[in-house]
Write a protein that holds these residues in place. Structure first.
Motif, PDB file in Angstrom:
ATOM      1  N   PRO A   1       0.919  -1.180   0.095  1.00  0.00           N
ATOM      2  CA  PRO A   1      -0.009  -0.006  -0.080  1.00  0.00           C
ATOM      3  C   PRO A   1       0.884   1.135  -0.078  1.00  0.00           C
ATOM      4  CG  PRO A   1      -0.936  -1.363   1.693  1.00  0.00           C
ATOM      5  CD  PRO A   1       0.388  -2.282   1.029  1.00  0.00           C
TER       6      PRO A   1
ATOM      7  N   THR B   1       2.317   1.874  -3.438  1.00  0.00           N
ATOM      8  CA  THR B   1       1.170   2.424  -4.213  1.00  0.00           C
ATOM      9  C   THR B   1       0.832   3.673  -4.083  1.00  0.00           C
ATOM     10  OG1 THR B   1       0.309   0.130  -4.229  1.00  0.00           O
ATOM     11  CG2 THR B   1      -1.158   1.845  -5.066  1.00  0.00           C
TER      12      THR B   1
ATOM     13  N   ASN C   1      -8.404  -6.405   3.139  1.00  0.00           N
ATOM     14  CA  ASN C   1      -8.147  -5.773   1.982  1.00  0.00           C
ATOM     15  C   ASN C   1      -8.194  -4.274   1.584  1.00  0.00           C
ATOM     16  OD1 ASN C   1      -7.417  -8.000   0.812  1.00  0.00           O
ATOM     17  ND2 ASN C   1      -9.288  -8.743   0.134  1.00  0.00           N
ATOM     18  N   HIS C   2      -8.123  -3.683   2.972  1.00  0.00           N
ATOM     19  CA  HIS C   2      -8.165  -2.240   2.966  1.00  0.00           C
ATOM     20  C   HIS C   2      -7.050  -1.674   4.014  1.00  0.00           C
ATOM     21  CE1 HIS C   2     -12.313  -2.242   1.523  1.00  0.00           C
ATOM     22  NE2 HIS C   2     -12.520  -3.295   2.474  1.00  0.00           N
TER      23      HIS C   2
ATOM     24  N   LEU D   1      -6.927   3.002   0.681  1.00  0.00           N
ATOM     25  CA  LEU D   1      -6.526   2.061  -0.421  1.00  0.00           C
ATOM     26  C   LEU D   1      -7.397   0.719  -0.131  1.00  0.00           C
ATOM     27  CD1 LEU D   1      -3.698   3.942   0.474  1.00  0.00           C
ATOM     28  CD2 LEU D   1      -2.906   2.182  -1.598  1.00  0.00           C
ATOM     29  N   THR D   2      -7.590   0.185  -1.275  1.00  0.00           N
ATOM     30  CA  THR D   2      -8.435  -1.135  -1.567  1.00  0.00           C
ATOM     31  C   THR D   2      -7.455  -2.142  -2.397  1.00  0.00           C
ATOM     32  OG1 THR D   2     -10.597   0.067  -1.108  1.00  0.00           O
ATOM     33  CG2 THR D   2     -10.474  -2.210  -1.940  1.00  0.00           C
ATOM     34  N   LYS D   3      -7.435  -3.284  -1.738  1.00  0.00           N
ATOM     35  CA  LYS D   3      -6.693  -4.368  -2.672  1.00  0.00           C
ATOM     36  C   LYS D   3      -7.816  -5.430  -3.398  1.00  0.00           C
ATOM     37  CE  LYS D   3      -3.597  -8.426  -2.153  1.00  0.00           C
ATOM     38  NZ  LYS D   3      -2.972  -9.094  -1.007  1.00  0.00           N
TER      39      LYS D   3
ATOM     40  N   TRP E   1      -3.188  -3.208  -5.095  1.00  0.00           N
ATOM     41  CA  TRP E   1      -3.601  -2.283  -4.245  1.00  0.00           C
ATOM     42  C   TRP E   1      -4.051  -0.982  -5.071  1.00  0.00           C
ATOM     43  CZ3 TRP E   1      -5.050  -2.436   0.661  1.00  0.00           C
ATOM     44  CH2 TRP E   1      -4.561  -3.464   1.350  1.00  0.00           C
TER      45      TRP E   1
END
Length: 198
Positions: A23, A26, A97-98, A166-168, A172
């Motif tokens: 993250p 990214t 996933n956040h 962010l979300t995966k 990400w």
């Protein structure tokens, strides 16, 4: 033997070269992409909607208000300052996933500059109207002054600590930017505009 070694090295290179970014990586790619105006870097790291259309609409509204005053240089100078921010990643919190990343943004105090410019503009309108100057001429001079003021900003004295999310999915991606983030990136400009509209 040499073929196997070469194949192993190529495979190792491909595997290490294609690792998924963290993250932090990214977000760093996204912010550096903004700073460099690198559309590919932004596209690869941003999962939100591109808001170019919204920005263009805002500019059109401003241009309508200014009734034909040329704002080309103003836009160029403002964009240069908006993209010349510094950032420091302070903390990262992961949950499934956040990701929530705390970042400190340091940039020019555009909000204060706008507030000071508007006060000066209002005072000039009163004085120049009595001298017989036309409204268009007043606006033209005001835009010239604002452009000059922005160009001469040298000190980054606006600092704000904010959160990016962010979300995966397959990788990400930075989520849609909040108003808080947009305000930080523009040096308090959104907050100033809101206050002036109240």
């Amino acid at each position: 033997m040499k073929k196997k070694s070469l194949l192993f090295i190529i495979t190792l290179f491909l595997l290490t070269g294609c690792h998924m970014m963290t993250p932090e990586q990214t977000l760093t790619t996204f912010l550096n992409g903004l700073k460099k105006q690198n559309a590919r870097m932004v596209y690869l790291s941003y999962g939100g909607k591109m808001f170019k259309k919204d920005i263009e609409e805002d500019i059109d509204v401003a241009d309508d208000y200014l009734h034909g005053v040329d704002t080309t240089n103003l836009k160029k100078e403002a964009l240069k300052k908006f993209l010349d921010f510094d950032f420091t990643i302070n903390a990262v919190a992961l949950h499934n996933n956040h990701a929530k990343i705390q970042v400190t943004i340091t940039t020019y105090d555009s909000g204060k500059l706008l507030k000071d410019w508007l006060e000066d503009y209002q005072a000039r309108v009163v004085v120049t109207r009595f001298s017989g100057a036309k409204r268009f001429e007043i606006k033209e001079k005001a835009i010239e002054k604002l452009t000059n003021d922005i160009a001469h900003l040298t000190q980054k004295d606006y600092q704000s600590t904010i959160y990016f999310t962010l979300t995966k999915k397959s990788s990400w991606k930075v989520d849609e930017l909040s108003d808080e983030v947009k305000n930080a990136l523009t040096g308090g400009l959104l907050e100033t505009v809101e206050r002036l509209n109240d």
